[in-house]
Enzyme design. Structure first.
Site, PDB file in Angstrom:
ATOM      1  N   CYS A  88       0.610   4.470   7.044  1.00 48.81           N
ATOM      2  CA  CYS A  88      -0.024   4.281   8.360  1.00 48.81           C
ATOM      3  C   CYS A  88       0.919   3.437   9.243  1.00 48.81           C
ATOM      4  O   CYS A  88       1.210   2.277   8.898  1.00 48.81           O
ATOM      5  CB  CYS A  88      -1.370   3.588   8.203  1.00 48.81           C
ATOM      6  SG  CYS A  88      -2.389   4.308   6.883  1.00 48.81           S
ATOM      7  N   CYS A 128     -17.143  -8.464   5.030  1.00 44.95           N
ATOM      8  CA  CYS A 128     -16.406  -7.212   4.840  1.00 44.95           C
ATOM      9  C   CYS A 128     -15.155  -7.478   4.011  1.00 44.95           C
ATOM     10  O   CYS A 128     -14.337  -8.330   4.372  1.00 44.95           O
ATOM     11  CB  CYS A 128     -15.952  -6.647   6.185  1.00 44.95           C
ATOM     12  SG  CYS A 128     -17.294  -6.404   7.323  1.00 44.95           S
ATOM     13  N   ARG A 132     -18.120  -2.124  17.624  1.00 44.93           N
ATOM     14  CA  ARG A 132     -17.458  -3.412  17.370  1.00 44.93           C
ATOM     15  C   ARG A 132     -16.171  -3.563  18.172  1.00 44.93           C
ATOM     16  O   ARG A 132     -15.288  -2.705  18.131  1.00 44.93           O
ATOM     17  CB  ARG A 132     -17.146  -3.583  15.888  1.00 44.93           C
ATOM     18  CG  ARG A 132     -16.466  -4.942  15.616  1.00 44.93           C
ATOM     19  CD  ARG A 132     -16.277  -5.245  14.141  1.00 44.93           C
ATOM     20  NE  ARG A 132     -17.522  -5.188  13.438  1.00 44.93           N
ATOM     21  CZ  ARG A 132     -17.742  -4.444  12.355  1.00 44.93           C
ATOM     22  NH1 ARG A 132     -16.780  -3.732  11.842  1.00 44.93           N
ATOM     23  NH2 ARG A 132     -18.914  -4.436  11.767  1.00 44.93           N
ATOM     24  N   CYS A 176     -19.339   2.884   8.516  1.00 47.71           N
ATOM     25  CA  CYS A 176     -18.624   2.127   9.539  1.00 47.71           C
ATOM     26  C   CYS A 176     -17.335   2.902   9.781  1.00 47.71           C
ATOM     27  O   CYS A 176     -16.484   2.983   8.891  1.00 47.71           O
ATOM     28  CB  CYS A 176     -18.335   0.716   9.032  1.00 47.71           C
ATOM     29  SG  CYS A 176     -17.280  -0.242  10.142  1.00 47.71           S
ATOM     30  N   CYS A 201       0.850  -1.203   0.000  1.00 48.37           N
ATOM     31  CA  CYS A 201       0.000   0.000   0.000  1.00 48.37           C
ATOM     32  C   CYS A 201       0.887   1.256   0.000  1.00 48.37           C
ATOM     33  O   CYS A 201       1.879   1.317   0.723  1.00 48.37           O
ATOM     34  CB  CYS A 201      -0.908  -0.010   1.223  1.00 48.37           C
ATOM     35  SG  CYS A 201      -2.028   1.394   1.271  1.00 48.37           S
ATOM     36  N   CYS A 248     -19.924  -5.158   3.116  1.00 48.67           N
ATOM     37  CA  CYS A 248     -19.143  -4.024   3.608  1.00 48.67           C
ATOM     38  C   CYS A 248     -17.819  -4.015   2.844  1.00 48.67           C
ATOM     39  O   CYS A 248     -17.282  -5.088   2.528  1.00 48.67           O
ATOM     40  CB  CYS A 248     -18.881  -4.185   5.103  1.00 48.67           C
ATOM     41  SG  CYS A 248     -17.795  -2.906   5.766  1.00 48.67           S
ATOM     42  N   CYS A 272       0.271  -0.262  10.272  1.00 52.08           N
ATOM     43  CA  CYS A 272      -0.273  -1.220   9.306  1.00 52.08           C
ATOM     44  C   CYS A 272       0.777  -2.139   8.661  1.00 52.08           C
ATOM     45  O   CYS A 272       1.728  -1.684   8.024  1.00 52.08           O
ATOM     46  CB  CYS A 272      -1.028  -0.479   8.217  1.00 52.08           C
ATOM     47  SG  CYS A 272      -1.896  -1.629   7.115  1.00 52.08           S
TER      48      CYS A 272
HETATM   49  N1  SAM Z   1      -6.617   0.663   2.973  1.00 53.06           N
HETATM   50  C1  SAM Z   1      -7.910   0.999   3.455  1.00 53.06           C
HETATM   51  C2  SAM Z   1      -7.854   2.189   4.384  1.00 53.06           C
HETATM   52  O1  SAM Z   1      -7.023   2.216   5.272  1.00 53.06           O
HETATM   53  O2  SAM Z   1      -8.664   3.078   4.235  1.00 53.06           O
HETATM   54  C3  SAM Z   1      -8.635  -0.158   4.065  1.00 53.06           C
HETATM   55  C4  SAM Z   1      -7.925  -1.246   4.829  1.00 53.06           C
HETATM   56  S1  SAM Z   1      -7.242  -0.771   6.387  1.00 53.06           S
HETATM   57  C5  SAM Z   1      -6.252  -2.153   6.785  1.00 53.06           C
HETATM   58  C6  SAM Z   1      -8.613  -0.791   7.494  1.00 53.06           C
HETATM   59  C7  SAM Z   1      -8.383  -0.399   8.926  1.00 53.06           C
HETATM   60  O3  SAM Z   1      -7.756  -1.448   9.628  1.00 53.06           O
HETATM   61  C8  SAM Z   1      -7.487   0.780   9.204  1.00 53.06           C
HETATM   62  O4  SAM Z   1      -8.130   2.007   9.039  1.00 53.06           O
HETATM   63  C9  SAM Z   1      -7.118   0.576  10.658  1.00 53.06           C
HETATM   64  O5  SAM Z   1      -8.032   1.259  11.485  1.00 53.06           O
HETATM   65  C10 SAM Z   1      -7.236  -0.934  10.835  1.00 53.06           C
HETATM   66  N2  SAM Z   1      -5.923  -1.551  11.108  1.00 53.06           N
HETATM   67  C11 SAM Z   1      -4.922  -1.713  10.225  1.00 53.06           C
HETATM   68  N3  SAM Z   1      -3.850  -2.278  10.818  1.00 53.06           N
HETATM   69  C12 SAM Z   1      -4.178  -2.460  12.120  1.00 53.06           C
HETATM   70  C13 SAM Z   1      -3.467  -2.981  13.235  1.00 53.06           C
HETATM   71  N4  SAM Z   1      -2.218  -3.403  13.137  1.00 53.06           N
HETATM   72  N5  SAM Z   1      -4.113  -3.034  14.418  1.00 53.06           N
HETATM   73  C14 SAM Z   1      -5.379  -2.602  14.519  1.00 53.06           C
HETATM   74  N6  SAM Z   1      -6.088  -2.089  13.492  1.00 53.06           N
HETATM   75  C15 SAM Z   1      -5.500  -2.009  12.309  1.00 53.06           C
HETATM   76 FE1  SF4 Z   2      -2.829   1.162   3.377  1.00 53.10          FE
HETATM   77 FE2  SF4 Z   2      -2.839  -0.075   5.684  1.00 53.10          FE
HETATM   78 FE3  SF4 Z   2      -3.091   2.558   5.639  1.00 53.10          FE
HETATM   79 FE4  SF4 Z   2      -5.116   0.984   4.730  1.00 53.10          FE
HETATM   80  S1  SF4 Z   2      -4.351   1.134   6.819  1.00 53.10           S
HETATM   81  S2  SF4 Z   2      -4.265   2.830   3.784  1.00 53.10           S
HETATM   82  S3  SF4 Z   2      -3.929  -0.720   3.882  1.00 53.10           S
HETATM   83  S4  SF4 Z   2      -1.286   1.386   4.980  1.00 53.10           S
END
Ligand code: SAM
Ligand code: SF4
Ligand code: DTB
Length: 384
Positions: free
Chosen positions: A76, A116, A279, A207, A72, A147, A79
């Site tokens: 973040c 989802c 949730r 959500c 990606c 979702c 992530c």
């Molecule tokens: N890429 C898209 C986005 O971020 O908008 C969708 C997928 S992203 C993985 C969805 C959500 O998963 C993130 O916004 C975050 O809140 C949650 N998430 C991701 N990594 C996580 C982690 N290590 N622990 C807890 N929540 C996590």
């Molecule tokens: Fe990409 Fe992960 Fe951020 Fe979603 S949460 S935008 S998958 S880096």
């Protein structure tokens, strides 16, 4: 001096008001006052609000599938799928539609009511959107709620997703506006709010929630919830994730959040957004059963079910079934969750009557205490 009865009656007033009419104008100090209640009082208030709107033993069950994994472009810090960090995660391109349908069928057979689908994108590309729309149509045709979480979407994309039958769009605010810059630099808080606006305008359910345990301060947890309650209407679904610390991400070694603080946040979310499903989201694999039970007591009424979240582990389905049995919980049935207005109205009337009776009892106890203080003062004066 701190007067516990004052704190409790303030919370009574706040939670009573929240039960009667969901608010969007909660001040930060009001939210912090809820966080500061004694744990027992906070859970009691949350449970009262919860019972006014939901069957307290029903838990909505969703299953997650990563339809496009890794690489990606966003940064973040929590992530495992960000291309900015080396987490050892393999990159996978968009799954074939048939594979997605197979997984959705399995989720339905295992008892999920919502499916989802998540993609590691900044936003969906036009060439991928057609396939994604077909996934929505096919999963919906199985009788499941749908979702998706695909990153940022514009008005046109949101409209097409809604038209295909997408019920919910997940897009988290993640943390407070103040702490956000410590966690993500490649998209702004305003970008996120804009996407949520497009989702709403397209007529989909929202959500949106966040992640706790990323090194944020208690004030950031209150400020995240304040941002969520400002959304009108409140998000129908509010995922509260406990950070899953993935080796290779910058938050790998962040200090653990005390589970009691996590439960407090769930209880406050329940009070602030009385009609939303809250949730108990990522992080259950790392939690013991008692913490999960407290989360349900605090008003969480939705989970991810199935042994994978997107890329990390979730409890095994058989463990979740055993936990539900132990706690007397049952999966929420789709057809009774929103539309059973008569039952909801009865529950609401009963709970409001209980709250009023409780307030009247408290007032009469306080009046009696004041009267006996006055009598004592009068008798001491006559002795003098
Ligand atoms: N890429 C898209 C986005 O971020 O908008 C969708 C997928 S992203 C993985 C969805 C959500 O998963 C993130 O916004 C975050 O809140 C949650 N998430 C991701 N990594 C996580 C982690 N290590 N622990 C807890 N929540 C996590
Ligand atoms: Fe990409 Fe992960 Fe951020 Fe979603 S949460 S935008 S998958 S880096
Ligand atoms: C949400 O709030 N949590 C889910 C879902 N929305 C998409 C994702 C959790 C991801 C946890 C890390 C992983 O498995 O990759």
């Amino acid at each position: 001096m701190f007067d516990a009865s004052d704190a409790t009656s303030t919370a009574d007033a706040l939670t009573l008001a929240a039960t009667a009419q969901p608010r969007h104008d909660w001040r930060l100090d009001e939210i912090e006052a809820l966080f500061a209640l004694s744990f027992n009082d906070l859970l009691f208030h949350a449970q009262r609000v919860h019972r006014a709107h939901f069957d307290p033993n029903a838990v909505q069950v969703s299953t997650l599938l990563s339809i496009k994994t890794g690489a990606c472009p966003e940064d973040c810090k929590y992530c495992p799928q960000s291309g900015h960090y080396s987490t050892g995660l393999g990159k996978e391109k968009l799954l074939e539609i048939e594979k997605v349908v197979e997984q959705a069928e399995a989720a339905k057979a295992a008892g999920a009511s919502r499916f989802c689908m998540g993609a590691a994108w900044k936003s969906p590309r036009e060439k991928d959107l057609e396939a994604v729309l077909e996934m929505v149509r096919r999963v919906k045709a199985l009788g499941l709620e749908t979702c998706m979480t695909l990153g940022m979407v514009d008005n046109g994309q949101a409209g097409r997703l809604a038209e295909a039958g997408l019920d919910y769009y997940n897009h988290n605010l993640d943390t407070s506006p103040e702490y956000y810059g410590e966690i993500i630099t490649t998209r702004t808080y305003a970008d996120r709010l804009e996407t949520l606006g497009h989702v709403r305008e397209a007529g989909m359910k929202v959500c949106s929630g966040g992640i706790l345990g990323m090194g944020e301060a208690p004030r950031d947890r209150a400020a995240l919830l304040q941002q969520l309650v400002r959304l009108e209407p409140h998000p129908e679904s509010v995922p509260i994730n406990m950070l899953v610390k993935v080796p290779g991400t910058p938050l790998e070694h962040v200090e653990d959040l005390d589970p009691i603080e996590f439960i407090r946040a769930i209880a406050v979310a329940r009070i602030l957004m009385p009609k939303s499903h809250v949730r108990l989201s990522a992080g259950r694999e790392q939690m013991n059963e008692s913490t999960q039970a407290l989360a349900f007591l605090a008003g969480a009424n939705s989970i991810f079910y199935g042994e994978r979240l997107l890329t990390t582990a979730n409890p095994q389905a058989q463990l979740d079934r055993a936990l539900f049995a132990k706690l007397g919980l049952h999966p929420e049935r789709r057809d009774t969750c929103v539309d059973d207005t008569q039952v909801q109205a009865r529950v609401q009337t009963r709970v409001e009557a209980e709250i009023e009776a409780d307030l009247a009892r408290r007032a009469s106890r306080q009046a009696a205490a004041r009267a006996s203080e006055l009598a004592y003062d009068a008798s001491s004066a006559s002795v003098d």
